[in-house]
Write an enzyme that holds these catalytic residues in place. Structure first.
Site, PDB file in Angstrom:
ATOM      1  CE  LYS A  13      46.348  35.044  43.540  1.00 25.79           C
ATOM      2  NZ  LYS A  13      46.702  36.151  42.731  1.00 25.79           N
ATOM      3  NE  ARG A  88      45.457  41.478  46.030  1.00 30.45           N
ATOM      4  CZ  ARG A  88      44.599  40.476  46.325  1.00 30.45           C
ATOM      5  NH1 ARG A  88      44.403  38.975  46.692  1.00 30.45           N
ATOM      6  NH2 ARG A  88      44.460  40.393  44.824  1.00 30.45           N
ATOM      7  NE  ARG A 127      40.839  35.321  36.387  1.00 30.67           N
ATOM      8  CZ  ARG A 127      41.840  35.839  37.274  1.00 30.67           C
ATOM      9  NH1 ARG A 127      42.365  34.577  37.753  1.00 30.67           N
ATOM     10  NH2 ARG A 127      41.090  36.495  38.111  1.00 30.67           N
ATOM     11  NE  ARG A 161      38.142  38.111  38.847  1.00 33.72           N
ATOM     12  CZ  ARG A 161      39.200  37.699  39.626  1.00 33.72           C
ATOM     13  NH1 ARG A 161      39.630  36.680  40.566  1.00 33.72           N
ATOM     14  NH2 ARG A 161      40.102  38.780  40.245  1.00 33.72           N
ATOM     15  NE  ARG A 172      43.068  42.114  39.342  1.00 37.51           N
ATOM     16  CZ  ARG A 172      42.977  40.742  38.888  1.00 37.51           C
ATOM     17  NH1 ARG A 172      42.652  40.954  37.665  1.00 37.51           N
ATOM     18  NH2 ARG A 172      42.942  39.521  39.276  1.00 37.51           N
TER      19      ARG A 172
HETATM   20  P1  AMP Z   1      41.724  38.249  43.692  1.00 36.79           P
HETATM   21  O1  AMP Z   1      40.589  37.932  43.440  1.00 36.79           O
HETATM   22  O2  AMP Z   1      42.247  37.949  44.270  1.00 36.79           O
HETATM   23  O3  AMP Z   1      42.279  39.211  42.305  1.00 36.79           O
HETATM   24  O4  AMP Z   1      40.690  39.670  44.376  1.00 36.79           O
HETATM   25  C1  AMP Z   1      39.930  40.466  43.806  1.00 36.79           C
HETATM   26  C2  AMP Z   1      40.169  41.709  44.132  1.00 36.79           C
HETATM   27  O5  AMP Z   1      39.568  42.351  45.753  1.00 36.79           O
HETATM   28  C3  AMP Z   1      41.779  42.925  44.691  1.00 36.79           C
HETATM   29  O6  AMP Z   1      42.598  43.359  43.108  1.00 36.79           O
HETATM   30  C4  AMP Z   1      40.933  43.980  45.058  1.00 36.79           C
HETATM   31  O7  AMP Z   1      40.551  44.288  45.057  1.00 36.79           O
HETATM   32  C5  AMP Z   1      40.320  42.694  46.524  1.00 36.79           C
HETATM   33  N1  AMP Z   1      41.261  41.605  47.529  1.00 36.79           N
HETATM   34  C6  AMP Z   1      40.545  40.212  47.126  1.00 36.79           C
HETATM   35  N2  AMP Z   1      42.090  40.045  48.434  1.00 36.79           N
HETATM   36  C7  AMP Z   1      42.401  41.463  49.358  1.00 36.79           C
HETATM   37  C8  AMP Z   1      42.816  41.622  49.945  1.00 36.79           C
HETATM   38  N3  AMP Z   1      43.675  41.082  50.814  1.00 36.79           N
HETATM   39  N4  AMP Z   1      43.648  42.755  50.397  1.00 36.79           N
HETATM   40  C9  AMP Z   1      42.725  43.798  50.027  1.00 36.79           C
HETATM   41  N5  AMP Z   1      42.150  43.925  48.333  1.00 36.79           N
HETATM   42  C10 AMP Z   1      42.161  43.113  48.458  1.00 36.79           C
END
Ligand code: AMP
Length: 216
Positions: A13, A88, A127, A161, A172
């Site tokens: 993404k 989400r 990554r 990360r 996740r």
């Molecule tokens: P991402 O970078 O989108 O993979 O997000 C990393 C982490 O941030 C996720 O595993 C969640 O813990 C938190 N997170 C990001 N976006 C959301 C969301 N829309 N709702 C809830 N938690 C989120």
């Protein structure tokens, strides 16, 4: 033009967003990036979020909805935005729908990047990104042209990360299956859902997404 890009962690993404921002002048609104900035700043929200993020769990809906609402209101989104990592959950999708109706805005396309979960863990564990400009790289699929030097800004420091560890990635993926995948029918019924094969090359995925944006 307002887009949502959806898919499990590691679907690509962020990489696709980078290209779409460059080509279409859209603003990328990534809730993951916003949360990581909160964590880095040491704020109260950041402290709470870090525990959940490191366990591979979602951050509560009310915090996320407040965060994204203030971002959509910013003048920089005039050309349109791409929501990356949001919504989400069903509650977030409903809140977004209401928020946009109030502002007389709408989502034009929801791009779902479909990937094989089995290979996600290896994709994610390789990554890393530039510590300065955040350009994304991968140990196997996208190395910098010169080892240890960012192609975009020349910086020599990179970050990985903390939630890309295999056991966190599995949590996740579970959160995606159980809490995020159920919102797909909501967008399918509205006729805006486009499923794209996220297992193709980055270039092919990008060209397909570009085609959807240009020709619907
Ligand atoms: P991402 O970078 O989108 O993979 O997000 C990393 C982490 O941030 C996720 O595993 C969640 O813990 C938190 N997170 C990001 N976006 C959301 C969301 N829309 N709702 C809830 N938690 C989120």
């Amino acid at each position: 033009m307002n887009l949502i890009i959806l898919g499990p962690p590691g679907a690509g993404k962020g990489t696709q967003c980078e290209r779409l921002v460059e080509t279409f002048g859209l603003v990328q609104l990534s809730t993951g990036d916003m949360l990581r900035a909160e964590v880095a700043s040491g704020s109260e929200l950041g402290k709470k979020a870090k525990i959940l993020i490191d366990a591979g769990n979602l951050v509560p809906d009310d915090l996320i909805i407040a965060m994204i609402s203030s971002q959509i209101d910013r003048p920089s989104t005039e050309n349109g935005f791409i929501l990356d990592g949001f919504p989400r959950t069903t509650a977030q999708a409903n809140a977004l729908h209401e928020m946009l109706s109030e502002k007389s805005l709408k989502i034009d396309h929801v791009i779902q990047l479909a990937v094989d979960e089995e290979i996600i863990v290896s994709r994610l564990s390789g990554r890393f990104s530039c510590a300065k400009c955040h350009a994304g790289y991968h140990d196997i699929f996208k190395k910098p042209n010169k080892d240890g030097i960012c192609d975009k800004c020349g910086a020599q420091e990179f970050l990985r990360r903390s939630d890309d560890k295999p056991e966190t990635v599995r949590s996740r993926l579970r959160a995606y299956r159980e809490q995020t995948a159920p919102i797909l029918p909501f967008y399918d019924e509205k006729g805006v859902l486009k499923v794209v094969d996220g297992m193709s090359s980055m270039e092919d995925v990008y060209n397909t997404v570009r085609e959807i944006i240009l020709n619907g």
